[in-house]
Design an enzyme around this catalytic site. Sequence first.
Site, PDB file in Angstrom:
ATOM      1  N   PRO A   2       0.757  -1.227   0.000  1.00 53.33           N
ATOM      2  CG  PRO A   2       0.003  -1.022   2.176  1.00 53.33           C
ATOM      3  CD  PRO A   2       1.095  -1.592   1.366  1.00 53.33           C
ATOM      4  CD  GLU A   3       4.880   3.609  -2.049  1.00 49.68           C
ATOM      5  OE1 GLU A   3       4.806   4.615  -2.790  1.00 49.68           O
ATOM      6  OE2 GLU A   3       5.922   2.994  -1.853  1.00 49.68           O
ATOM      7  CE  LYS A  58       2.192   5.825   2.358  1.00 46.51           C
ATOM      8  NZ  LYS A  58       3.478   5.703   3.089  1.00 46.51           N
ATOM      9  NE  ARG A 278      11.278   2.067   4.284  1.00 43.81           N
ATOM     10  CZ  ARG A 278      10.009   2.413   4.061  1.00 43.81           C
ATOM     11  NH1 ARG A 278       9.514   3.474   4.619  1.00 43.81           N
ATOM     12  NH2 ARG A 278       9.256   1.671   3.292  1.00 43.81           N
TER      13      ARG A 278
END
Length: 292
Positions: A2-3, A58, A278
């Site tokens: 999910p973005e 989101k 990240r």
Amino acid sequence: MPELPDVENVRRRLERWLRGARITAARAEDRNIYRATPRSFAQKLVGRRVETVGRKGKWLRLVLDDELLVFAHLGMTGDFHASARDDGATERFERARLEVISGPKKSIVRYIDPRRWGRIVLAREDIPAWTELGPDPLTDGIDVADLRPKLSRRKRRSIKEVLLEQGVLAGVGNILATEALWKAAIDPRAPAASLGDEDIRRLARAIPWAIDRQLASLAKGDVDDPPKAGVARRSRIDVDDPPKAGVARRNPFLIYGRKGEPCPRCRTPLERFVLGGRTTTFCPRCQERRRR
DNA sequence: ATTATTGTTGGTAG
DNA sequence: TCTACCAACAATAA
């Protein structure tokens, strides 16, 4: 999963399944997902009708009659499935469900989440996680005049780390940030405060570009996972969107997950490093840090 | 066995 | 009070 584009895709499916439907049963036993008691979940939801299915960044937000709000965040691996048959079976990794009736049609909408990082919150007013979100690039657009001070306020943070803050622009995740910074030809490590007006304008165009690209790819039914995603979602029982068996998984992104492949613009091999914990892929030539 | 993963959050240190 | 950093949450696949 999910973005922003993935969540928008989920929202559109939820809208088809739930808008106007009446909730006949509800279950949420997982305390990671729903923090209050399972009893309160059913008690608050059963009998309510779903009026709208909204999204910001989101986060998803169902507005029910009786002014009840259902917030849902998919975490890293959340998704919603629906089945028409009232078979009642619990799907693998099912963490919550709504049983609904819409006209003559009964269905079960399941919240699936292997890693259990998602959240479902019932409330009568908007929750801080929702109200503190920045503008949504898809529904609100990107206002350069709003963005500029948000970037220059950050003294030391890199532009990529700042883009991941949901109060700056809602819904930008690691993949969108990677793709958009490449499109805008900006070094992910560049201090956010060092971006000039021209950089910000390019970025403001690049983010919707990346979102639209991925929405199109989702609509086409492309596999939405990056090549080495930790979790594969297969066993979907989704009457409106059946799985295609035997479709090879492939990387739908231009940059993300493509270390070592040639930059689509200049053919320089893409590089990968870790920024703020990240994975970051970028073109060392196109996205070279400019002198200032 | 080791490493990697699309996201947030809570603690700590400055 | 604000910012930065990082481990933790949990499951799976390469």
